[in-house]
Design an enzyme around this catalytic site. Structure first.
Site, PDB file in Angstrom:
ATOM      1  N   GLY A 284       0.953  -1.251  -0.066  1.00  0.00           N
ATOM      2  CA  GLY A 284       0.075   0.035  -0.062  1.00  0.00           C
ATOM      3  C   GLY A 284       1.082   1.110   0.112  1.00  0.00           C
ATOM      4  O   GLY A 284       1.169   1.976  -0.890  1.00  0.00           O
ATOM      5  N   ARG A 321      -1.947  10.933  11.185  1.00  0.00           N
ATOM      6  CA  ARG A 321      -0.662  10.252  11.531  1.00  0.00           C
ATOM      7  C   ARG A 321       0.156  10.934  12.702  1.00  0.00           C
ATOM      8  O   ARG A 321       0.815  10.094  13.581  1.00  0.00           O
ATOM      9  CB  ARG A 321       0.168   9.857  10.402  1.00  0.00           C
ATOM     10  CG  ARG A 321      -0.637   9.092   9.218  1.00  0.00           C
ATOM     11  CD  ARG A 321       0.387   8.624   8.032  1.00  0.00           C
ATOM     12  NE  ARG A 321       1.058   7.577   8.439  1.00  0.00           N
ATOM     13  CZ  ARG A 321       2.406   7.551   8.529  1.00  0.00           C
ATOM     14  NH1 ARG A 321       3.049   8.657   8.384  1.00  0.00           N
ATOM     15  NH2 ARG A 321       3.052   6.469   9.233  1.00  0.00           N
ATOM     16  N   TYR A 325       0.618   8.568  15.902  1.00  0.00           N
ATOM     17  CA  TYR A 325       1.658   7.680  15.844  1.00  0.00           C
ATOM     18  C   TYR A 325       3.220   8.633  16.011  1.00  0.00           C
ATOM     19  O   TYR A 325       4.169   8.011  16.232  1.00  0.00           O
ATOM     20  CB  TYR A 325       1.966   7.067  14.498  1.00  0.00           C
ATOM     21  CG  TYR A 325       1.010   6.231  13.930  1.00  0.00           C
ATOM     22  CD1 TYR A 325       0.409   4.773  14.474  1.00  0.00           C
ATOM     23  CD2 TYR A 325       0.310   6.773  12.643  1.00  0.00           C
ATOM     24  CE1 TYR A 325      -0.656   4.387  13.897  1.00  0.00           C
ATOM     25  CE2 TYR A 325      -0.659   6.056  12.027  1.00  0.00           C
ATOM     26  CZ  TYR A 325      -1.243   4.740  12.770  1.00  0.00           C
ATOM     27  OH  TYR A 325      -2.560   4.073  12.260  1.00  0.00           O
ATOM     28  N   CYS A 364     -10.585  21.475  18.365  1.00  0.00           N
ATOM     29  CA  CYS A 364     -10.317  22.055  19.971  1.00  0.00           C
ATOM     30  C   CYS A 364      -9.788  20.781  20.775  1.00  0.00           C
ATOM     31  O   CYS A 364     -10.299  20.196  21.341  1.00  0.00           O
ATOM     32  CB  CYS A 364     -11.917  22.275  20.152  1.00  0.00           C
ATOM     33  SG  CYS A 364     -12.444  23.650  19.281  1.00  0.00           S
ATOM     34  N   GLU A 365      -8.321  20.589  20.320  1.00  0.00           N
ATOM     35  CA  GLU A 365      -7.523  19.663  21.279  1.00  0.00           C
ATOM     36  C   GLU A 365      -6.151  20.085  21.141  1.00  0.00           C
ATOM     37  O   GLU A 365      -5.895  20.546  19.990  1.00  0.00           O
ATOM     38  CB  GLU A 365      -7.907  18.209  20.473  1.00  0.00           C
ATOM     39  CG  GLU A 365      -8.996  17.488  20.628  1.00  0.00           C
ATOM     40  CD  GLU A 365      -9.188  16.068  20.732  1.00  0.00           C
ATOM     41  OE1 GLU A 365      -7.864  15.394  21.095  1.00  0.00           O
ATOM     42  OE2 GLU A 365     -10.190  15.258  20.515  1.00  0.00           O
TER      43      GLU A 365
END
Ligand code: LLP
Length: 452
Positions: A284, A321, A325, A364-365
């Site tokens: 992929g 990502r 991660y 909002c984080e």
């Protein structure tokens, strides 16, 4: 590596100026290069030509129909892990006789759908990649019920450390994937003579991305041993699916070349191929990661304490990502000018006039970021366009609508042409499935779930 390059201080996708795409399609949007997809596919086929593999592109990395159609035209099969991915492959024109279907949690509905579409049929090349004893019994029962005969490979878990992020490490014993080698022989002894589900192959996928070739060598060695053990038990293996996991260049020249992976695998695979075993690969990322960028607009910049923030019109909703991660994605302005054109994609391109900045999204984080502490031009300002590179794999396919953010548009470039292969979502399409509550007829009762 890919077809995104700076010319005279401006980013181009093949022959198209990226700024023109943003002006026409708006941001955020994903931009894919057809040439890069084709080139990476061709290089893979060429690297492994000695074992003539069936290349089943992994739909989960980027399932856009535009991307799938490019690969379908090249002759690729598909690796799917859900009914939805199977449907995409079918719509893209991929014969389901060239699809392999993995996943630890296939539902009965999905299995029935796959069988009815011809996946795993004995006159095709495709297979169900089975992940457990219970799943095999279910597959066999459904095949029997549908009076179909299906071809099945056992996904083995070779207990190999792929030395990658623990969330994407799938070939260690403690993960949920496949059946360990000790149980694999018993598995064949128990299920190897089923009349409806013909157990005839082995499948493995040890992780993603894998930046060294040794884990493949180790996994292939263990697989070859198992093939011999099964032969001595009276079971002859007809196919080996080595999965995916080959790297991509998130930083310039980060990944081994495909021929380097092939050089490690081939000495073990070729003798098996010569004995009549067919090989399958499920790449992929190595095909599509470098074939895509995410195009964003800078909404605001601001400074808080010592820190400068670049606030973009999408963050982890469009590209998960970095926050999920902690992964590195190279980010740079689309029109930095000749003096600020980076020579390499790297953490710090060593150009004058750069300062440490966080690139964040609008959500909002605090976890909504694309890059932390990154050396970027101090000149970045409101209204600038920036590109996040190596975004083609696990970008749009992991995007969400969090904070009711419409999903980005997707554009496919070929030469001097660009095509919208997914229209940008609108506020109206965000709520279309919620507009009209309908009565839920509850099983086993006369009551309905609706409020009249
Ligand atoms: N085959 C199977 C059974 C897989 O589970 C996967 C990926 C592949 C093939 C394709 O692997 P690739 O060639 O793309 O490395 N979301 C993560 C990656 C998860 C990979 C899941 N399985 C990321 O963004 O890094």
């Amino acid at each position: 590596m890919d077809s995104f390059s700076y010319r005279n201080g401006e980013l181009y996708a093949e022959g198209v100026r990226v700024r023109d795409i943003a002006d026409s399609a708006g941001t955020p949007c994903y931009v894919y290069s057809r040439f890069t997809i084709e080139d990476h596919y061709d290089r893979l086929v060429d690297a492994f030509k000695e074992i003539d593999p069936l290349v089943c592109y992994s739909v989960k990395s980027s399932g856009n129909l535009g991307v799938l159609r490019v690969l379908a035209e090249r002759g690729a099969g598909m690796d799917v892990v859900s009914g939805g991915e199977l449907y995409r492959a079918k719509i893209a024109g991929v014969p389901l006789s060239k699809c392999v279907y993995a996943g630890v949690g296939k539902t009965d509905t999905e299995i029935r759908y796959a069988i009815s579409e011809g996946l795993g049929a004995t006159n095709g090349l495709g297979l169900f990649n089975c992940e457990s004893e219970e799943e095999f019994e279910n597959l066999a029962a459904i095949a029997r019920d549908m009076r179909a005969t299906i071809r099945v490979a056992l996904r083995i878990n070779p207990d190999v450390d792929p030395k990658t992020h623990r969330y994407t490490s799938t070939g260690k014993k403690e993960t949920k994937f496949g059946v360990d080698l000790e149980r694999a022989r018993r598995f064949f002894a128990t299920y190897g003579h089923d009349a409806y589900a013909k157990l005839e192959g082995l499948h493995l996928h040890i992780g993603s991305p894998i930046y060294t070739v040794d884990p493949y060598r180790e996994a292939m060695t263990k697989t070859a041993t198992l093939v011999d053990e099964l032969a001595s038990d009276g079971f002859s293996i007809r196919s080996i699916d080595l999965g995916g996991g080959f790297g991509a260049d998130y930083e310039s020249s980060q990944s081994p070349l495909l021929k380097e992976y092939a050089a490690a695998i081939m000495p073990l695979a070729k003798p098996l191929y010569d004995r009549g075993i067919r090989f399958i690969l499920e790449p992929g990322r190595t095909i599509v990661a470098n074939a895509g960028i995410l195009l964003l607009k800078v909404l605001y910049t601001k400074t808080s304490g010592e820190k400068r923030f670049v606030i973009c019109d999408a963050g982890m909703n469009a590209m998960l990502r970095p926050s999920h991660y902690g992964s590195f994605q190279f980010i740079w302005p689309v029109a930095p000018g000749v003096d600020m054109t980076p020579a390499r994609r790297t953490l710090d391109p060593q150009l004058p006039g750069t300062v440490v900045q966080d690139v964040v999204g609008p959500l909002c984080e605090s976890g909504d970021f694309l890059a932390l502490d990154r050396m970027l031009p101090a000149s970045i300002k409101r209204g600038d366009l920036i590109a996040l590179f190596t975004a083609g794999a696990y970008g749009m396919s992991m995007a969400s609508r969090y904070n009711s953010s419409p999903l980005p548009a997707e554009i496919l470039v070929s030469g001097n042409h660009a095509q919208i292969v997914r229209a940008r979502e609108t506020f109206a399409t965000l709520v279309e499935h919620e507009l009209k509550p309908t009565a839920l007829h509850l099983a086993g009762s006369a009551a309905t779930g609706s409020i009249e």
